[in-house]
Design a protein around this motif. Sequence first.
Motif, PDB file in Angstrom:
ATOM      1  N   HIS A  46       0.820  -1.211   0.000  1.00 38.10           N
ATOM      2  CA  HIS A  46       0.000   0.000   0.000  1.00 38.10           C
ATOM      3  C   HIS A  46       0.855   1.263   0.000  1.00 38.10           C
ATOM      4  CE1 HIS A  46      -3.252  -2.831   1.052  1.00 38.10           C
ATOM      5  NE2 HIS A  46      -4.010  -1.947   0.426  1.00 38.10           N
ATOM      6  N   GLN A  47       2.019   1.208   0.632  1.00 37.19           N
ATOM      7  CA  GLN A  47       2.905   2.368   0.604  1.00 37.19           C
ATOM      8  C   GLN A  47       3.383   2.648  -0.818  1.00 37.19           C
ATOM      9  OE1 GLN A  47       6.660   1.942   2.720  1.00 37.19           O
ATOM     10  NE2 GLN A  47       6.716   4.121   3.183  1.00 37.19           N
ATOM     11  N   LEU A  48       3.810   1.594  -1.526  1.00 32.45           N
ATOM     12  CA  LEU A  48       4.237   1.775  -2.911  1.00 32.45           C
ATOM     13  C   LEU A  48       3.061   2.153  -3.792  1.00 32.45           C
ATOM     14  CD1 LEU A  48       6.304   1.643  -5.186  1.00 32.45           C
ATOM     15  CD2 LEU A  48       5.927  -0.831  -5.311  1.00 32.45           C
ATOM     16  N   GLY A  49       1.922   1.504  -3.582  1.00 30.74           N
ATOM     17  CA  GLY A  49       0.744   1.806  -4.384  1.00 30.74           C
ATOM     18  C   GLY A  49       0.339   3.268  -4.303  1.00 30.74           C
ATOM     19  N   GLU A  50       0.429   3.816  -3.107  1.00 30.92           N
ATOM     20  CA  GLU A  50       0.084   5.219  -2.932  1.00 30.92           C
ATOM     21  C   GLU A  50       1.117   6.124  -3.601  1.00 30.92           C
ATOM     22  OE1 GLU A  50      -0.627   8.420   0.734  1.00 30.92           O
ATOM     23  OE2 GLU A  50      -0.691   6.249   1.123  1.00 30.92           O
ATOM     24  N   ARG A  51       2.387   5.734  -3.496  1.00 30.62           N
ATOM     25  CA  ARG A  51       3.451   6.581  -4.051  1.00 30.62           C
ATOM     26  C   ARG A  51       3.394   6.667  -5.563  1.00 30.62           C
ATOM     27  NH1 ARG A  51       8.517   6.079  -5.905  1.00 30.62           N
ATOM     28  NH2 ARG A  51       8.737   3.856  -5.457  1.00 30.62           N
ATOM     29  N   ILE A  52       3.082   5.545  -6.241  1.00 33.49           N
ATOM     30  CA  ILE A  52       3.077   5.563  -7.712  1.00 33.49           C
ATOM     31  C   ILE A  52       1.666   5.667  -8.285  1.00 33.49           C
ATOM     32  CG2 ILE A  52       5.196   4.197  -7.793  1.00 33.49           C
ATOM     33  CD1 ILE A  52       3.351   1.855  -8.813  1.00 33.49           C
ATOM     34  N   ASN A  53       0.693   5.804  -7.388  1.00 34.76           N
ATOM     35  CA  ASN A  53      -0.707   5.874  -7.825  1.00 34.76           C
ATOM     36  C   ASN A  53      -1.101   4.631  -8.618  1.00 34.76           C
ATOM     37  OD1 ASN A  53      -3.275   6.999  -8.074  1.00 34.76           O
ATOM     38  ND2 ASN A  53      -2.765   8.066  -9.978  1.00 34.76           N
ATOM     39  N   ALA A  54      -0.880   3.461  -8.010  1.00 35.52           N
ATOM     40  CA  ALA A  54      -1.201   2.181  -8.662  1.00 35.52           C
ATOM     41  C   ALA A  54      -2.706   2.051  -8.848  1.00 35.52           C
ATOM     42  CB  ALA A  54      -0.677   1.022  -7.824  1.00 35.52           C
ATOM     43  N   ASP A  55      -3.100   1.347  -9.891  1.00 33.25           N
ATOM     44  CA  ASP A  55      -4.523   1.156 -10.184  1.00 33.25           C
ATOM     45  C   ASP A  55      -5.132   0.054  -9.326  1.00 33.25           C
ATOM     46  OD1 ASP A  55      -5.014   2.927 -12.709  1.00 33.25           O
ATOM     47  OD2 ASP A  55      -3.103   1.929 -13.060  1.00 33.25           O
ATOM     48  N   ILE A  56      -4.324  -0.911  -8.919  1.00 29.55           N
ATOM     49  CA  ILE A  56      -4.789  -1.965  -8.027  1.00 29.55           C
ATOM     50  C   ILE A  56      -3.632  -2.402  -7.142  1.00 29.55           C
ATOM     51  CG2 ILE A  56      -4.371  -3.705  -9.814  1.00 29.55           C
ATOM     52  CD1 ILE A  56      -6.542  -5.424  -8.554  1.00 29.55           C
ATOM     53  N   VAL A  57      -3.925  -2.632  -5.866  1.00 25.08           N
ATOM     54  CA  VAL A  57      -2.929  -3.066  -4.886  1.00 25.08           C
ATOM     55  C   VAL A  57      -3.482  -4.297  -4.178  1.00 25.08           C
ATOM     56  CG1 VAL A  57      -1.655  -2.465  -2.790  1.00 25.08           C
ATOM     57  CG2 VAL A  57      -2.104  -0.707  -4.531  1.00 25.08           C
ATOM     58  N   SER A  58      -2.629  -5.316  -4.012  1.00 26.75           N
ATOM     59  CA  SER A  58      -3.099  -6.553  -3.390  1.00 26.75           C
ATOM     60  C   SER A  58      -1.966  -7.232  -2.626  1.00 26.75           C
ATOM     61  CB  SER A  58      -3.635  -7.510  -4.468  1.00 26.75           C
ATOM     62  OG  SER A  58      -4.079  -8.729  -3.887  1.00 26.75           O
ATOM     63  N   THR A  59      -2.355  -8.108  -1.708  1.00 20.34           N
ATOM     64  CA  THR A  59      -1.380  -8.985  -1.045  1.00 20.34           C
ATOM     65  C   THR A  59      -1.416 -10.379  -1.665  1.00 20.34           C
ATOM     66  OG1 THR A  59      -3.028  -9.559   0.642  1.00 20.34           O
ATOM     67  CG2 THR A  59      -1.516  -7.734   1.139  1.00 20.34           C
ATOM     68  N   ASN A  60      -2.234 -10.542  -2.705  1.00 17.78           N
ATOM     69  CA  ASN A  60      -2.381 -11.829  -3.398  1.00 17.78           C
ATOM     70  C   ASN A  60      -1.866 -11.683  -4.825  1.00 17.78           C
ATOM     71  OD1 ASN A  60      -3.250 -14.155  -4.712  1.00 17.78           O
ATOM     72  ND2 ASN A  60      -5.156 -14.277  -3.549  1.00 17.78           N
ATOM     73  N   ASN A  61      -0.779 -12.376  -5.143  1.00 15.52           N
ATOM     74  CA  ASN A  61      -0.197 -12.261  -6.483  1.00 15.52           C
ATOM     75  C   ASN A  61      -1.178 -12.609  -7.588  1.00 15.52           C
ATOM     76  OD1 ASN A  61       2.227 -11.580  -5.277  1.00 15.52           O
ATOM     77  ND2 ASN A  61       3.087 -13.641  -5.422  1.00 15.52           N
ATOM     78  N   SER A  62      -2.055 -13.554  -7.324  1.00 15.57           N
ATOM     79  CA  SER A  62      -3.013 -13.998  -8.346  1.00 15.57           C
ATOM     80  C   SER A  62      -3.941 -12.877  -8.782  1.00 15.57           C
ATOM     81  CB  SER A  62      -3.831 -15.177  -7.820  1.00 15.57           C
ATOM     82  OG  SER A  62      -3.007 -16.292  -7.586  1.00 15.57           O
ATOM     83  N   ASP A  63      -4.253 -11.960  -7.865  1.00 17.34           N
ATOM     84  CA  ASP A  63      -5.116 -10.827  -8.228  1.00 17.34           C
ATOM     85  C   ASP A  63      -4.490 -10.006  -9.343  1.00 17.34           C
ATOM     86  OD1 ASP A  63      -6.895 -11.591  -6.260  1.00 17.34           O
ATOM     87  OD2 ASP A  63      -6.206 -10.092  -4.802  1.00 17.34           O
ATOM     88  N   ILE A  64      -3.183  -9.866  -9.300  1.00 13.41           N
ATOM     89  CA  ILE A  64      -2.476  -9.065 -10.300  1.00 13.41           C
ATOM     90  C   ILE A  64      -2.247  -9.874 -11.572  1.00 13.41           C
ATOM     91  CG2 ILE A  64      -0.425  -7.680 -10.743  1.00 13.41           C
ATOM     92  CD1 ILE A  64      -2.311  -6.661  -8.476  1.00 13.41           C
ATOM     93  N   ILE A  65      -1.795 -11.105 -11.418  1.00 11.79           N
ATOM     94  CA  ILE A  65      -1.489 -11.956 -12.575  1.00 11.79           C
ATOM     95  C   ILE A  65      -2.734 -12.212 -13.421  1.00 11.79           C
ATOM     96  CG2 ILE A  65      -0.677 -14.240 -13.287  1.00 11.79           C
ATOM     97  CD1 ILE A  65       1.086 -14.178 -10.720  1.00 11.79           C
TER      98      ILE A  65
END
Length: 359
Positions: A46-65
Amino acid sequence: MQLNHQEIGIGIIGCGRMGNLRSSISRNNSSVKYIGISDIDSGKAHQLGERINADIVSTNNSDIINDENVHALIVSTSEPEHYKPVISALERGKPVLVEKPIALSINEAEKMVEAAAKNSTSLHVGYTLRFNRHYLIGKQQIIENKVGNILSCVGRFNNTQRTGAEILKRSKHISFVNDALTYLVDLFGWYLDGKIPKEIVAKGHGKIYRKDGFDVDEIAAAIITYDDGTIVNLSMGYALPKNYPSHGRLVRAEIIGENGLLFFDDDRKEHIGFSESGMHHAYVDTDTEMGFLTSNASGNWAVDKYWGPFADETRSWLEFITQGIACPNTTGEEGLQNLKITLGIEKSIKLNETIKLEV
């Protein structure tokens, strides 16, 4: 198979130092319109997601893949965690850039390469040393046959005890041969394209890190013989004093051919900074009064942008998957060969015998 889309979505698996840099570089690329990131550490994600303005942030790799808006993946996890996300992405036909080493076992690396071929997609491995401008120029001289048939390569790699301790803190499963000497293995393998490594003789010596409970050698040396008789001589040390002013690897490389030679002095002493308030060492997050300004291996932040080999490598890969522009990034097959050689070096040291390679 590259995507050849002008606009794509990128997934970043792992939000440590490399993931932070890859995501920042990707976010600033005009072809990247969507970024998803994941890390098992929710705080990091969440820290990185906020810094780069990510479109989706998760603790589950499958959500992204599995995200249909993500077309390609960068896997920047610690080394033991490379396999599962890489395989999962490749099985979905999505191109992958994974940090070096490709894996910690030959079996896992071979399955990655096979998955990329089976699903008609691409697999590349992060080896930033290639992307120092002088080594790229060196490759061009070889392509233009300025050096002729290469007879020998000699390489030396040094770094500080402070950096060594940071590497071992990051991953207790890694060795300096597999984490660091692998850069020279990759560089010379690239220069010797088409030649096949057949035999390894190596020696190692270690005292410093064993005092802290790590079973690793800070000194290693190896001779690799190729199928045509070409000899590669490598040495590595993670024994420089903790406060030595280098902020990264110090490399020397010599390539001797029948018609010419290439000499590279990469000890980084040409640009020096000194400050009583400290010169920041990005990798170990500390300050030294004196620093070799361009010695950080990946590059540096300057005037609000990241400059250097790491950035060039990332952009080169992004150009490949978005525009189909040929890239000099290390392929999965090359990463597999690098792993076989570095594991062969470690085996030779452990058994104190010559190792025959099957590459």
